[in-house]
Scaffold this motif. Structure first.
Motif, mmCIF file in Angstrom:
data_model
loop_
_atom_site.group_PDB
_atom_site.id
_atom_site.type_symbol
_atom_site.label_atom_id
_atom_site.label_comp_id
_atom_site.label_asym_id
_atom_site.label_seq_id
_atom_site.Cartn_x
_atom_site.Cartn_y
_atom_site.Cartn_z
ATOM 1 N N THR A 1 1.054 -1.335 -0.174
ATOM 2 C CA THR A 1 0.006 0.010 -0.250
ATOM 3 C C THR A 1 1.089 1.249 0.068
ATOM 4 O O THR A 1 1.857 1.073 0.615
ATOM 5 N N VAL A 2 0.622 2.269 -0.691
ATOM 6 C CA VAL A 2 1.139 3.681 -0.900
ATOM 7 C C VAL A 2 0.466 4.674 -0.558
ATOM 8 O O VAL A 2 -0.762 4.531 -0.962
ATOM 9 N N GLY A 3 0.611 5.613 0.088
ATOM 10 C CA GLY A 3 -0.144 6.655 0.688
ATOM 11 C C GLY A 3 0.462 7.603 1.737
ATOM 12 O O GLY A 3 1.770 7.239 2.396
ATOM 13 N N ARG A 4 -0.140 8.606 1.881
ATOM 14 C CA ARG A 4 0.248 9.499 3.207
ATOM 15 C C ARG A 4 0.070 8.986 4.335
ATOM 16 O O ARG A 4 0.689 9.307 5.533
ATOM 17 N N ALA A 5 -0.927 8.154 4.773
ATOM 18 C CA ALA A 5 -1.309 7.769 6.179
ATOM 19 C C ALA A 5 -0.213 6.857 6.484
ATOM 20 O O ALA A 5 0.508 6.147 5.829
ATOM 21 N N ASP A 6 -0.101 6.720 7.960
ATOM 22 C CA ASP A 6 1.031 6.151 8.370
ATOM 23 C C ASP A 6 0.777 4.514 8.639
ATOM 24 O O ASP A 6 1.548 3.595 8.758
ATOM 25 N N SER A 7 -0.494 3.921 8.053
ATOM 26 C CA SER A 7 -0.729 2.567 8.015
ATOM 27 C C SER A 7 -0.256 2.073 6.663
ATOM 28 O O SER A 7 -0.423 0.803 6.495
ATOM 29 N N VAL B 1 2.217 0.625 3.713
ATOM 30 C CA VAL B 1 3.690 0.081 3.672
ATOM 31 C C VAL B 1 4.798 1.101 3.491
ATOM 32 O O VAL B 1 5.717 1.230 3.832
ATOM 33 N N LEU B 2 4.368 1.852 2.202
ATOM 34 C CA LEU B 2 5.137 2.800 1.666
ATOM 35 C C LEU B 2 4.440 4.252 1.924
ATOM 36 O O LEU B 2 3.490 4.586 1.204
ATOM 37 N N GLN B 3 4.957 5.043 3.213
ATOM 38 C CA GLN B 3 4.579 6.204 3.326
ATOM 39 C C GLN B 3 5.074 7.294 2.768
ATOM 40 O O GLN B 3 6.191 7.575 2.670
ATOM 41 N N LEU B 4 4.185 8.113 1.926
ATOM 42 C CA LEU B 4 4.912 9.298 1.014
ATOM 43 C C LEU B 4 4.224 10.503 1.475
ATOM 44 O O LEU B 4 2.925 10.741 1.701
#
Length: 163
Positions: free
Chosen positions: A22-28, A30-33
């Motif tokens: 999973t990719v996204g801004r949320a800290d949940s 795997v790849l936090q952007l």
């Protein structure tokens, strides 16, 4: 093993060791952007059986992220794109997004073909998708030189419950 290499910092490489990243801004994720045009739950990178990968631009509701994703110069919101070795990926806008290069040196990923995922409309069950529709979709993709090695059907409720 497939990996993402940060285009702005080639020393930063992210191994894609899970079947779904999973990719996204949320800290949940795997790849936090943390870039501001990246949605909280922006996308999912799915490794395919036998090699290769697919980028799903999901957004928080499964319908697509606010600013979309890019594979090379192809912009899309919602849906997916197959990833090939050397593809440039961008999450969010050019000015305020994150960019990576997809690396997959395995021979399998180039030779196996792709997985065709069909997402049913909200309220529709995957059994409602006709075999004829699936056959026509596969035939159309093969006609364009894109081999299919498997087909998966998902109802939107199944897709949303996995996030």
């Amino acid at each position: 093993m497939p990996r993402l290499v940060d285009i702005s910092d080639a020393s930063r490489a992210i191994e894609l060791s899970r079947s779904r990243t999973t990719v996204g801004r949320a800290d949940s994720n795997v790849l936090q952007l943390l870039q501001r045009s990246v949605s909280g739950k922006h996308a999912v990178i799915e490794l395919l059986p036998g090699g290769g990968a697919v980028l799903h631009d999901t957004g928080g509701d499964g319908a697509g992220s606010r600013f979309g994703s890019f594979v090379n110069d192809s912009h899309f919101q919602g849906g997916w794109r197959e990833l090939r070795h050397g593809d440039a990926l961008r999450f969010g806008t050019v000015q305020h997004g994150a960019a990576f290069r997809f690396h997959d040196d395995s021979r399998e990923s180039r030779d196996q073909g792709m997985l065709l995922s069909i997402y049913c409309a909200k309220g529709q069950h995957r059994s409602d998708v006709s075999a004829r529709f699936v056959a026509e979709a596969c035939q159309s993709l093969r006609h364009q030189g894109l081999p299919i090695f498997d087909v998966q059907l998902f109802a939107m409720s199944e897709c949303q419950s996995k996030h």
